[in-house]
Design an enzyme around this catalytic site. Sequence first.
Site, mmCIF file in Angstrom:
data_model
loop_
_atom_site.group_PDB
_atom_site.id
_atom_site.type_symbol
_atom_site.label_atom_id
_atom_site.label_comp_id
_atom_site.label_asym_id
_atom_site.label_seq_id
_atom_site.Cartn_x
_atom_site.Cartn_y
_atom_site.Cartn_z
ATOM 1 N N HIS A 1 0.983 -1.203 -0.018
ATOM 2 C CA HIS A 1 -0.013 0.043 -0.046
ATOM 3 C C HIS A 1 1.072 1.243 0.079
ATOM 4 C CE1 HIS A 1 1.441 -0.440 4.055
ATOM 5 N NE2 HIS A 1 0.956 1.025 4.325
ATOM 6 N N ASP B 1 0.252 5.312 2.013
ATOM 7 C CA ASP B 1 -0.414 5.442 3.052
ATOM 8 C C ASP B 1 -1.729 6.404 2.608
ATOM 9 O OD1 ASP B 1 1.249 4.113 4.866
ATOM 10 O OD2 ASP B 1 2.539 5.860 4.871
ATOM 11 N N ARG C 1 5.049 7.175 13.143
ATOM 12 C CA ARG C 1 4.934 7.897 11.821
ATOM 13 C C ARG C 1 4.322 9.084 11.942
ATOM 14 N NH1 ARG C 1 0.838 4.921 7.914
ATOM 15 N NH2 ARG C 1 -0.217 6.558 8.240
ATOM 16 N N HIS D 1 4.617 0.325 0.108
ATOM 17 C CA HIS D 1 5.521 -0.373 1.106
ATOM 18 C C HIS D 1 4.531 -1.422 1.509
ATOM 19 C CE1 HIS D 1 3.656 3.101 3.093
ATOM 20 N NE2 HIS D 1 3.336 2.150 4.060
HETATM 21 C C1 OGA Z 1 3.725 2.484 7.898
HETATM 22 C C2 OGA Z 1 3.769 1.150 7.621
HETATM 23 C C3 OGA Z 1 5.106 -0.727 7.851
HETATM 24 C C4 OGA Z 1 6.112 -1.212 8.735
HETATM 25 O O1 OGA Z 1 4.314 2.996 8.907
HETATM 26 O O2 OGA Z 1 2.978 3.351 7.045
HETATM 27 O O3 OGA Z 1 3.198 0.587 6.585
HETATM 28 O O4 OGA Z 1 6.899 -2.093 8.369
HETATM 29 N N1 OGA Z 1 4.813 0.388 8.190
HETATM 30 O O5 OGA Z 1 6.105 -0.931 9.931
HETATM 31 MN MN MN Z 2 1.894 2.229 5.651
#
Ligand code: OGA
Ligand code: MN
Length: 286
Positions: free
Chosen positions: A103, A105, A277, A262
């Site tokens: 995805h 975000d 985040r 990601h």
């Molecule tokens: C995010 C996410 C993936 C992870 O922080 O948006 O999808 O590996 N993280 O923590």
């Molecule tokens: Mn994410």
Amino acid sequence: MTLGIKRIAKTFVGEVGDFDIADDHDAATIAEVRQALIEHSMLVFHGQSLTNEEHIRFSRKFGPPEIHTVSQYLLPDHPEIIALANRGENGTKPIANGGAYWHADITYKAKPPMGSVLYSLEIPPDGGDTLFCDLYAAYDALPDETKDRIADLKAVHSYHQRFLKSRAIDDGYKKDSFELSPEQLAEIPEVEHPIVRTHPESGRQTLYVNEGFVTQVVGMDEEESEALLLDLFQHSTRDEFVYRHEWQVGDVIFWDNRCTMHCATEYDTSHARRMHRTTIQGDAPY
Ligand code: OGA
Ligand code: MN
């Protein structure tokens, strides 16, 4: 200043040397970081040590914060920060399998965020890497007939279906269950975005569909839509477009949600994993 940047994957990812995100950077430095982000699609910084305030200050220099609809995951005193923490912490609900699907975000909003700044605070001894893919390279590599076929198509993006799917597999959620309120549901109506997106800063085209939030191609029957989406998802995450990040505590990754995706990977959840985040508002895709 001039940033020292090393390209660490074939088509994207800049590793930035000697840069302290905690500093109160001036506009010229921020302009350089933004330029580097546009050039490399994501920037990796090592050895950072940030307070919540410093993390938010850096992030705000690129645009106003996007506040996540699921307030249960936000730091109570700092709603600009979503905690991806499998233990929960400071009053947030735990997320064990957060983002374990490809995805970008929050693409399910009418104006999806331009970028995210993820800070690693605690990592398991093995696994828990994050995969990233380059959606410019993925678009460029499509056969011409596919490019023609998808040129004017739109797709539906939806968060609620993802929330329901994730809670079925998420250990953190299962232990500490909650529902979305009517107000939260009202914030996340389905939206439509073009499947081929023009990046507003680089002018380049990207393939803008993701496994996490896209449910169907607008105006296509279900079977054809599913086949096309599966084909596009598989194409965009081919090995040659993917960078795997093995986290160290103190790593920060600033990624561009308009041209990368990601995916979190597995690890032994008897170990703590904790990431913070911030997310930066963006524009309506075209
Ligand atoms: C995010 C996410 C993936 C992870 O922080 O948006 O999808 O590996 N993280 O923590
Ligand atoms: Mn994410």
